[in-house]
Design a protein around this motif. Structure first.
Motif, PDB file in Angstrom:
ATOM      1  N   ASP A  84       0.866  -1.194   0.000  1.00  0.00           N
ATOM      2  CA  ASP A  84       0.000   0.000   0.000  1.00  0.00           C
ATOM      3  C   ASP A  84       0.897   1.235   0.000  1.00  0.00           C
ATOM      4  O   ASP A  84       1.714   1.409   0.901  1.00  0.00           O
ATOM      5  CB  ASP A  84      -0.889  -0.019   1.244  1.00  0.00           C
ATOM      6  N   ASP A  93       0.188   4.207   0.654  1.00  0.00           N
ATOM      7  CA  ASP A  93      -0.181   5.188   1.674  1.00  0.00           C
ATOM      8  C   ASP A  93       0.034   4.704   3.105  1.00  0.00           C
ATOM      9  O   ASP A  93       0.069   5.512   4.028  1.00  0.00           O
ATOM     10  CB  ASP A  93      -1.652   5.589   1.502  1.00  0.00           C
ATOM     11  N   GLU A  94       0.134   3.403   3.293  1.00  0.00           N
ATOM     12  CA  GLU A  94       0.270   2.829   4.636  1.00  0.00           C
ATOM     13  C   GLU A  94       1.492   1.914   4.688  1.00  0.00           C
ATOM     14  O   GLU A  94       1.449   0.796   4.186  1.00  0.00           O
ATOM     15  CB  GLU A  94      -0.980   2.037   5.009  1.00  0.00           C
ATOM     16  N   GLU A  95       2.548   2.381   5.285  1.00  0.00           N
ATOM     17  CA  GLU A  95       3.782   1.589   5.371  1.00  0.00           C
ATOM     18  C   GLU A  95       3.524   0.270   6.093  1.00  0.00           C
ATOM     19  O   GLU A  95       2.891   0.222   7.138  1.00  0.00           O
ATOM     20  CB  GLU A  95       4.858   2.388   6.113  1.00  0.00           C
ATOM     21  N   GLU A 147       1.645  -2.117   5.108  1.00  0.00           N
ATOM     22  CA  GLU A 147       0.335  -2.680   4.771  1.00  0.00           C
ATOM     23  C   GLU A 147       0.294  -3.052   3.297  1.00  0.00           C
ATOM     24  O   GLU A 147       1.103  -2.585   2.502  1.00  0.00           O
ATOM     25  CB  GLU A 147      -0.779  -1.678   5.081  1.00  0.00           C
ATOM     26  N   THR A 148      -0.663  -3.895   2.944  1.00  0.00           N
ATOM     27  CA  THR A 148      -0.824  -4.292   1.546  1.00  0.00           C
ATOM     28  C   THR A 148      -2.236  -3.993   1.072  1.00  0.00           C
ATOM     29  O   THR A 148      -3.157  -3.827   1.872  1.00  0.00           O
ATOM     30  CB  THR A 148      -0.542  -5.794   1.343  1.00  0.00           C
TER      31      THR A 148
END
Length: 98
Positions: A23, A25-27, A29-30
């Motif tokens: 992702d 935008d979210e380190e 995360e996928t």
């Protein structure tokens, strides 16, 4: 780099695939890009699975053979009463046609 998860789901009697990508935008995360082979009355063949993952990767022969062994080793197993009951509930809940 994408993460690809493949396998054989004995209760659904289908191969399945999930493709995840980081992702932006979210380190850590996928994001789920693809999730197939999870429908109760729609089986995904090995050919279907290979076509679906082709934009992301090819299926290594040893993984394909292991999945085919999983399939052949469980194809004669039948659902127990609890699995049949849950499948009926899912069909009703999601209005699946028989």
């Amino acid at each position: 780099m994408s993460e690809i998860i493949v396998g054989w789901d004995r209760p659904l009697r289908t191969f399945f695939v999930q493709v995840h990508t980081p992702d932006p935008d979210e380190e850590g995360e996928t994001m789920l890009l693809l999730h197939e082979g999870c429908d109760i009355d729609r089986q995904l063949s090995m050919h279907d699975l290979k076509v679906l993952i082709s934009p992301y990767a090819s299926l290594p022969p040893e993984i394909e053979q292991a999945m085919k062994r999983d399939q052949s080793g469980s194809i004669s197993q039948v659902d127990g009463p609890s699995q049949r009951h849950m499948k009926d509930l899912i069909r009703q809940l999601f209005d699946y046609d028989d």
